[in-house]
Design an enzyme around this catalytic site. Structure first.
Site, PDB file in Angstrom:
ATOM      1  N   ASN A  40      -6.850  -5.245  -5.296  1.00  0.00           N
ATOM      2  CA  ASN A  40      -6.825  -5.887  -6.653  1.00  0.00           C
ATOM      3  C   ASN A  40      -7.840  -6.800  -7.183  1.00  0.00           C
ATOM      4  OD1 ASN A  40      -6.220  -7.683  -4.389  1.00  0.00           O
ATOM      5  ND2 ASN A  40      -4.602  -9.107  -5.193  1.00  0.00           N
ATOM      6  N   CYS A  46      -2.143 -12.264  -5.216  1.00  0.00           N
ATOM      7  CA  CYS A  46      -1.668 -12.940  -4.416  1.00  0.00           C
ATOM      8  C   CYS A  46      -1.075 -14.452  -5.019  1.00  0.00           C
ATOM      9  CB  CYS A  46      -2.060 -13.012  -2.981  1.00  0.00           C
ATOM     10  SG  CYS A  46      -2.343 -11.434  -2.237  1.00  0.00           S
ATOM     11  N   LYS A  52     -13.482  -2.024   5.928  1.00  0.00           N
ATOM     12  CA  LYS A  52     -12.353  -1.086   5.358  1.00  0.00           C
ATOM     13  C   LYS A  52     -11.759  -1.349   4.012  1.00  0.00           C
ATOM     14  CE  LYS A  52      -8.517   1.528   5.101  1.00  0.00           C
ATOM     15  NZ  LYS A  52      -7.879   1.566   4.078  1.00  0.00           N
ATOM     16  N   HIS A  53     -12.120  -0.716   3.003  1.00  0.00           N
ATOM     17  CA  HIS A  53     -11.801  -1.239   1.816  1.00  0.00           C
ATOM     18  C   HIS A  53     -10.487  -0.386   1.410  1.00  0.00           C
ATOM     19  CE1 HIS A  53     -11.752  -3.284  -1.791  1.00  0.00           C
ATOM     20  NE2 HIS A  53     -13.109  -3.547  -2.167  1.00  0.00           N
ATOM     21  N   ALA A  54      -9.749  -0.844   0.346  1.00  0.00           N
ATOM     22  CA  ALA A  54      -8.142  -0.127   0.167  1.00  0.00           C
ATOM     23  C   ALA A  54      -8.773   1.376  -0.356  1.00  0.00           C
ATOM     24  CB  ALA A  54      -7.772  -0.607  -1.065  1.00  0.00           C
ATOM     25  N   SER A  55      -8.199   2.457  -0.022  1.00  0.00           N
ATOM     26  CA  SER A  55      -8.464   3.827  -0.173  1.00  0.00           C
ATOM     27  C   SER A  55      -8.575   4.171  -1.687  1.00  0.00           C
ATOM     28  CB  SER A  55      -7.898   4.687   0.439  1.00  0.00           C
ATOM     29  OG  SER A  55      -7.675   4.558   1.945  1.00  0.00           O
ATOM     30  N   GLU A 109      -4.920 -13.291   5.137  1.00  0.00           N
ATOM     31  CA  GLU A 109      -4.660 -13.820   3.753  1.00  0.00           C
ATOM     32  C   GLU A 109      -3.609 -13.107   3.071  1.00  0.00           C
ATOM     33  OE1 GLU A 109      -3.903 -13.876   0.084  1.00  0.00           O
ATOM     34  OE2 GLU A 109      -5.947 -13.573  -0.110  1.00  0.00           O
TER      35      GLU A 109
END
Length: 455
Positions: free
Chosen positions: A131, A262, A154-157, A228
């Site tokens: 995000n 968030c 390791k980032h979001a795919s 978080e």
């Protein structure tokens, strides 16, 4: 299974990437371990020089980086450009303050000399969300690298191009090979990395289930973690507030990043004396938001990041309505290409229904009427989350009560919740533990070593 970059405004697949093999992952971990042995001994001056160069790259190429963010996850371009600028500010903050924050602290004891020294731990795995695809990473990476650690991302795919761009920024800034590496992998590879002895700690920003998984794996390995997680942030408005400003801020607080944050305000808790006026103005402003192509400057609401997020949001709204809620505006997917959802306002939400305190990721607001401060605080705390909170009041006694009694990692009085490199960021309850940013963040992944020297 490939890793794909898909434009959420059109559904077009932009690029695909093959995930790293097990052997390739092992090679990256070894490089991180080898790099740490030398990088940990670099001076704060050298680290600061490289970090300031990273800030310059972010500032000079903010439009290009903003375009990557927008095309991969759909936030309005102007917001994406601002995100790149914010990342630069974090780099500058730690470049200018890390040596002070991690300086030896002298303690007077019976010894000839005693002090506390802060030393880096080693390679840290960062599991990051889509995000805020640059900011979430830099708020970890800037303090971690300035402390002498090395980073593994390791980032979001769904944001692989963002992940690779960030690695390239640190490389071009002069950090040694292996100081910060992007790992293009799926979530199934995380456990193997966490259990590898070369990785000493982990940080995760994401969902509650993901946080539980990472914490469980790391806990078995006795490795420190910072989490978080989600939030169901309250936004309280009392009679003494500047109502016009509160409403305008409330709309922004709910719809920032297309509502996918968030710390976005999600539950609007309004005193009965001003409720009708607040509701009328809030609904009017939500209806007026401009929805469209996130690359256009006039767009205020772009698409949600993935089709699944769109489906999940629509289901949450339907469940709320089924349990008694009324829709004052919105409440539907938009019939056009991409993952668009109407800005939505729900009232009469059943406080006993799960959706009343769930995290809602999208431009959907829930309005609640309360009789006074006690009722507002009770409702604000009626959630398993405790990330951010905001209260609007000019009554000093009410301000004091909200500050003391709201269960959250932050309380903003007469303002919108936001992260700031100068202030610690994190939550309590199911929103996680540990802190990012400020001096608290840079000390999360260091050995706080006691030194005692006698005659």
């Amino acid at each position: 299974m490939g890793i794909a970059s898909i434009n959420p405004a059109t559904g077009e697949t932009l690029r695909t990437f093959d995930p790293l093999s097990k052997n390739e992952i092992g090679g990256r971990l070894q490089l991180a371990s080898d790099t740490f042995r030398t990088y940990r001994h670099t001076s704060f001056e050298d680290r600061a020089r490289m970090m300031l160069r990273a800030a310059e790259i972010l500032e000079n190429e903010k439009y290009d980086f903003g375009k990557i963010m927008t095309t991969e996850m759909g936030k309005p371009l102007k917001a994406a450009i601002s995100e790149a600028e914010k990342c630069a500010s974090a780099c500058r903050y730690y470049a200018e303050n890390a040596s002070r924050q991690l300086a030896d602290q002298v303690v007077q004891t019976e010894a000839r000399r005693s002090f506390v020294r802060f030393q880096p731990l080693g390679p840290v795995l960062a599991v990051m969300p889509w995000n805020f695809p640059f900011w979430q990473v830099f708020r970890f990476a800037a303090p971690a690298l300035m402390a002498g650690n090395v980073g593994l991302l390791k980032h979001a795919s769904n944001v692989p191009q963002c992940a690779l761009a960030i690695e390239d920024i640190f490389r071009r800034a002069g950090f040694p090979e292996g100081a910060f590496q992007t790992l293009l992998i799926g979530s199934e590879a995380v456990e193997g990395i966490l259990t590898d002895s070369r990785v000493v700690a982990a940080t995760l920003t994401g969902s509650e289930p993901a946080g539980r998984s990472v914490a469980s794996i790391a806990g078995k390995q006795i490795k420190p973690t910072v989490l978080e997680l989600g939030g169901s942030d309250p936004f309280i408005v009392m009679p003494s507030a500047d109502l016009a400003k509160a409403v305008t801020t409330a709309v922004k607080a709910r719809t920032i990043n297309n509502g996918q944050s968030c710390i976005a305000a999600k539950r609007f808790i309004v005193a009965t004396e001003i409720y009708e006026e607040f509701e009328e103005s809030f609904v009017s402003q939500m209806k007026a938001l401009r929805i469209g192509d996130p690359m256009e400057e006039s767009t205020e609401i772009g698409p949600l990041a993935t089709p699944q997020i769109l489906t999940d949001l629509d289901e949450q709204v339907k469940k709320a309505v089924a349990s008694g809620a009324r829709v004052l505006t919105g409440g539907r997917k938009i019939d056009r290409p991409g993952n668009f959802y109407e800005p939505t306002v729900l009232v009469d939400v059943n406080p006993e229904s799960p959706v009343s305190c769930e995290e809602i990721f999208g431009p959907v607001a829930m309005l609640f009427r309360v009789e006074g401060v006690d009722d507002a605080i009770r409702l604000a705390n009626a959630t398993p989350f405790g990330l951010g909170s905001a209260a609007w009041t000019n009554d000093l006694n009410e301000q004091a009560r909200f500050i003391d009694e709201i269960e959250a990692g932050s309380v903003f009085i007469n303002g919108m919740v936001a992260s700031d490199p100068r202030l610690p960021f994190g939550g309590i309850k199911n929103s996680g533990y540990g802190r990012e940013l400020a001096e608290f963040g840079i000390r999360e992944f260091v050995n706080i070593k006691t030194v005692w020297i006698n005659e």
